[in-house]
Design a protein around this motif. Structure first.
Motif, PDB file in Angstrom:
ATOM      1  N   THR A  53       0.804  -1.220   0.000  1.00  0.00           N
ATOM      2  CA  THR A  53       0.000   0.000   0.000  1.00  0.00           C
ATOM      3  C   THR A  53       0.839   1.273   0.000  1.00  0.00           C
ATOM      4  O   THR A  53       0.318   2.341  -0.268  1.00  0.00           O
ATOM      5  N   ALA A  54       2.125   1.153   0.310  1.00  0.00           N
ATOM      6  CA  ALA A  54       2.992   2.333   0.351  1.00  0.00           C
ATOM      7  C   ALA A  54       4.377   1.960  -0.159  1.00  0.00           C
ATOM      8  O   ALA A  54       4.805   0.818  -0.034  1.00  0.00           O
ATOM      9  N   ALA A  55       5.055   2.954  -0.694  1.00  0.00           N
ATOM     10  CA  ALA A  55       6.403   2.723  -1.213  1.00  0.00           C
ATOM     11  C   ALA A  55       7.417   2.922  -0.098  1.00  0.00           C
ATOM     12  O   ALA A  55       7.383   3.942   0.584  1.00  0.00           O
ATOM     13  N   PRO A  56       8.316   1.975   0.083  1.00  0.00           N
ATOM     14  CA  PRO A  56       9.402   2.227   1.029  1.00  0.00           C
ATOM     15  C   PRO A  56      10.348   3.258   0.429  1.00  0.00           C
ATOM     16  O   PRO A  56      10.433   3.404  -0.788  1.00  0.00           O
ATOM     17  N   SER A  57      11.048   3.964   1.291  1.00  0.00           N
ATOM     18  CA  SER A  57      12.021   4.934   0.778  1.00  0.00           C
ATOM     19  C   SER A  57      13.123   4.168   0.047  1.00  0.00           C
ATOM     20  O   SER A  57      13.327   2.972   0.289  1.00  0.00           O
ATOM     21  N   PRO A  58      13.850   4.840  -0.847  1.00  0.00           N
ATOM     22  CA  PRO A  58      14.942   4.145  -1.541  1.00  0.00           C
ATOM     23  C   PRO A  58      15.967   3.551  -0.575  1.00  0.00           C
ATOM     24  O   PRO A  58      16.486   2.464  -0.807  1.00  0.00           O
ATOM     25  N   ALA A  59      16.246   4.239   0.536  1.00  0.00           N
ATOM     26  CA  ALA A  59      17.212   3.721   1.518  1.00  0.00           C
ATOM     27  C   ALA A  59      16.708   2.438   2.164  1.00  0.00           C
ATOM     28  O   ALA A  59      17.459   1.467   2.319  1.00  0.00           O
ATOM     29  N   VAL A  60      15.419   2.421   2.538  1.00  0.00           N
ATOM     30  CA  VAL A  60      14.833   1.211   3.144  1.00  0.00           C
ATOM     31  C   VAL A  60      14.797   0.091   2.126  1.00  0.00           C
ATOM     32  O   VAL A  60      15.112  -1.061   2.438  1.00  0.00           O
ATOM     33  N   LEU A  61      14.452   0.413   0.899  1.00  0.00           N
ATOM     34  CA  LEU A  61      14.397  -0.599  -0.155  1.00  0.00           C
ATOM     35  C   LEU A  61      15.765  -1.240  -0.375  1.00  0.00           C
ATOM     36  O   LEU A  61      15.884  -2.470  -0.437  1.00  0.00           O
ATOM     37  N   ASP A  62      16.802  -0.417  -0.461  1.00  0.00           N
ATOM     38  CA  ASP A  62      18.160  -0.939  -0.659  1.00  0.00           C
ATOM     39  C   ASP A  62      18.609  -1.784   0.532  1.00  0.00           C
ATOM     40  O   ASP A  62      19.210  -2.847   0.360  1.00  0.00           O
ATOM     41  N   ALA A  63      18.314  -1.310   1.749  1.00  0.00           N
ATOM     42  CA  ALA A  63      18.689  -2.067   2.949  1.00  0.00           C
ATOM     43  C   ALA A  63      17.954  -3.405   2.999  1.00  0.00           C
ATOM     44  O   ALA A  63      18.529  -4.428   3.387  1.00  0.00           O
ATOM     45  N   TYR A  64      16.702  -3.396   2.599  1.00  0.00           N
ATOM     46  CA  TYR A  64      15.887  -4.617   2.577  1.00  0.00           C
ATOM     47  C   TYR A  64      16.519  -5.645   1.650  1.00  0.00           C
ATOM     48  O   TYR A  64      16.718  -6.806   2.026  1.00  0.00           O
ATOM     49  N   VAL A  65      16.847  -5.221   0.428  1.00  0.00           N
ATOM     50  CA  VAL A  65      17.414  -6.143  -0.568  1.00  0.00           C
ATOM     51  C   VAL A  65      18.784  -6.649  -0.114  1.00  0.00           C
ATOM     52  O   VAL A  65      19.085  -7.837  -0.231  1.00  0.00           O
ATOM     53  N   ARG A  66      19.602  -5.762   0.447  1.00  0.00           N
ATOM     54  CA  ARG A  66      20.925  -6.176   0.946  1.00  0.00           C
ATOM     55  C   ARG A  66      20.803  -7.196   2.074  1.00  0.00           C
ATOM     56  O   ARG A  66      21.538  -8.174   2.127  1.00  0.00           O
ATOM     57  N   ALA A  67      19.856  -6.968   2.991  1.00  0.00           N
ATOM     58  CA  ALA A  67      19.667  -7.881   4.118  1.00  0.00           C
ATOM     59  C   ALA A  67      19.201  -9.258   3.656  1.00  0.00           C
ATOM     60  O   ALA A  67      19.474 -10.265   4.314  1.00  0.00           O
ATOM     61  N   CYS A  68      18.531  -9.307   2.529  1.00  0.00           N
ATOM     62  CA  CYS A  68      18.079 -10.585   1.960  1.00  0.00           C
ATOM     63  C   CYS A  68      19.138 -11.210   1.068  1.00  0.00           C
ATOM     64  O   CYS A  68      18.876 -12.225   0.423  1.00  0.00           O
ATOM     65  N   ALA A  69      20.318 -10.601   1.000  1.00  0.00           N
ATOM     66  CA  ALA A  69      21.416 -11.067   0.133  1.00  0.00           C
ATOM     67  C   ALA A  69      20.962 -11.092  -1.322  1.00  0.00           C
ATOM     68  O   ALA A  69      21.291 -12.017  -2.074  1.00  0.00           O
ATOM     69  N   GLY A  70      20.213 -10.054  -1.706  1.00  0.00           N
ATOM     70  CA  GLY A  70      19.728  -9.953  -3.073  1.00  0.00           C
ATOM     71  C   GLY A  70      20.842  -9.562  -4.035  1.00  0.00           C
ATOM     72  O   GLY A  70      21.836  -8.955  -3.650  1.00  0.00           O
ATOM     73  N   THR A  71      20.667  -9.925  -5.268  1.00  0.00           N
ATOM     74  CA  THR A  71      21.635  -9.613  -6.316  1.00  0.00           C
ATOM     75  C   THR A  71      21.385  -8.193  -6.832  1.00  0.00           C
ATOM     76  O   THR A  71      20.326  -7.606  -6.559  1.00  0.00           O
ATOM     77  N   PRO A  72      22.323  -7.642  -7.594  1.00  0.00           N
ATOM     78  CA  PRO A  72      22.052  -6.344  -8.221  1.00  0.00           C
ATOM     79  C   PRO A  72      20.804  -6.371  -9.113  1.00  0.00           C
ATOM     80  O   PRO A  72      20.090  -5.379  -9.214  1.00  0.00           O
ATOM     81  N   ALA A  73      20.530  -7.506  -9.715  1.00  0.00           N
ATOM     82  CA  ALA A  73      19.318  -7.635 -10.534  1.00  0.00           C
ATOM     83  C   ALA A  73      18.065  -7.537  -9.655  1.00  0.00           C
ATOM     84  O   ALA A  73      17.066  -6.935 -10.054  1.00  0.00           O
ATOM     85  N   ASP A  74      18.120  -8.137  -8.456  1.00  0.00           N
ATOM     86  CA  ASP A  74      16.991  -8.033  -7.522  1.00  0.00           C
ATOM     87  C   ASP A  74      16.771  -6.590  -7.101  1.00  0.00           C
ATOM     88  O   ASP A  74      15.636  -6.125  -7.004  1.00  0.00           O
ATOM     89  N   GLN A  75      17.864  -5.888  -6.862  1.00  0.00           N
ATOM     90  CA  GLN A  75      17.765  -4.496  -6.457  1.00  0.00           C
ATOM     91  C   GLN A  75      17.214  -3.634  -7.594  1.00  0.00           C
ATOM     92  O   GLN A  75      16.349  -2.778  -7.378  1.00  0.00           O
ATOM     93  N   ALA A  76      17.682  -3.875  -8.812  1.00  0.00           N
ATOM     94  CA  ALA A  76      17.186  -3.120  -9.962  1.00  0.00           C
ATOM     95  C   ALA A  76      15.698  -3.383 -10.174  1.00  0.00           C
ATOM     96  O   ALA A  76      14.926  -2.459 -10.465  1.00  0.00           O
ATOM     97  N   ARG A  77      15.281  -4.628 -10.018  1.00  0.00           N
ATOM     98  CA  ARG A  77      13.859  -4.973 -10.178  1.00  0.00           C
ATOM     99  C   ARG A  77      13.020  -4.285  -9.101  1.00  0.00           C
ATOM    100  O   ARG A  77      11.945  -3.769  -9.382  1.00  0.00           O
ATOM    101  N   ALA A  78      13.528  -4.274  -7.869  1.00  0.00           N
ATOM    102  CA  ALA A  78      12.799  -3.627  -6.781  1.00  0.00           C
ATOM    103  C   ALA A  78      12.633  -2.133  -7.064  1.00  0.00           C
ATOM    104  O   ALA A  78      11.558  -1.571  -6.866  1.00  0.00           O
ATOM    105  N   ARG A  79      13.689  -1.498  -7.537  1.00  0.00           N
ATOM    106  CA  ARG A  79      13.597  -0.065  -7.859  1.00  0.00           C
ATOM    107  C   ARG A  79      12.618   0.186  -9.004  1.00  0.00           C
ATOM    108  O   ARG A  79      11.851   1.143  -8.979  1.00  0.00           O
ATOM    109  N   LEU A  80      12.661  -0.664 -10.012  1.00  0.00           N
ATOM    110  CA  LEU A  80      11.740  -0.538 -11.136  1.00  0.00           C
ATOM    111  C   LEU A  80      10.292  -0.672 -10.673  1.00  0.00           C
ATOM    112  O   LEU A  80       9.429   0.132 -11.039  1.00  0.00           O
ATOM    113  N   LEU A  81      10.017  -1.677  -9.837  1.00  0.00           N
ATOM    114  CA  LEU A  81       8.659  -1.892  -9.343  1.00  0.00           C
ATOM    115  C   LEU A  81       8.207  -0.739  -8.449  1.00  0.00           C
ATOM    116  O   LEU A  81       7.036  -0.359  -8.458  1.00  0.00           O
TER     117      LEU A  81
END
Length: 142
Positions: A53-81
């Motif tokens: 229902t709400a967009a996380p801030s870019p900082a929270v989004l990046d921290a979330y993906v890093r904490a999940c050991a996401g790949t750069p592709a996962d991070q790019a997809r998250a930003r796109l979405l």
């Protein structure tokens, strides 16, 4: 008594982002509390990001993906979405029935967007453009 699906239903502009984030968290086998600690954000921030229902801030989004050991592709997809959700939430260009700015990639797309602008829409912008002078926006619209 039945309720309309539009009444009382929260806006889920970020549903695709939420699904992506939940899939990342589950792949990392982390509960929300552990993810929040690893990402150094509140558990509420994680819950809001996963609610759709709400967009996380870019900082929270990046921290979330890093904490999940996401790949750069996962991070790019998250930003796109996230960007798609923000565009949908704002309803950009809905009144013009023109493509969203993110969808304009070439002259043909721009022509379609400008072709959707009617003269009545230009009249509405006339007061704004009068003080704008000969800016690029003025040149395009006039």
């Amino acid at each position: 008594m039945t309720r309309s699906s539009a009444v009382g239903t929260p806006d889920r502009s970020f549903a695709d982002l939420a699904e992506h984030l939940i899939a990342l968290r589950r792949a990392a086998r982390l509960p929300q509390r552990a993810l929040a600690e690893a990402a150094n954000v509140s558990r509420g921030a994680v819950q809001r990001a996963e609610s759709g229902t709400a967009a996380p801030s870019p900082a929270v989004l990046d921290a979330y993906v890093r904490a999940c050991a996401g790949t750069p592709a996962d991070q790019a997809r998250a930003r796109l979405l996230r960007n798609r959700g923000r565009t949908a939430q704002r309803g950009r260009l809905r009144h013009l029935k023109a493509p969203a700015p993110a969808l304009i990639h070439n002259e043909g797309d721009l022509g379609a967007a400008l072709g959707a602008v009617r003269s009545s829409d230009l009249a509405r912008f006339n007061g704004v453009l009068a003080w704008a002078g000969r800016t690029p926006a003025w040149r395009v619209l006039m």
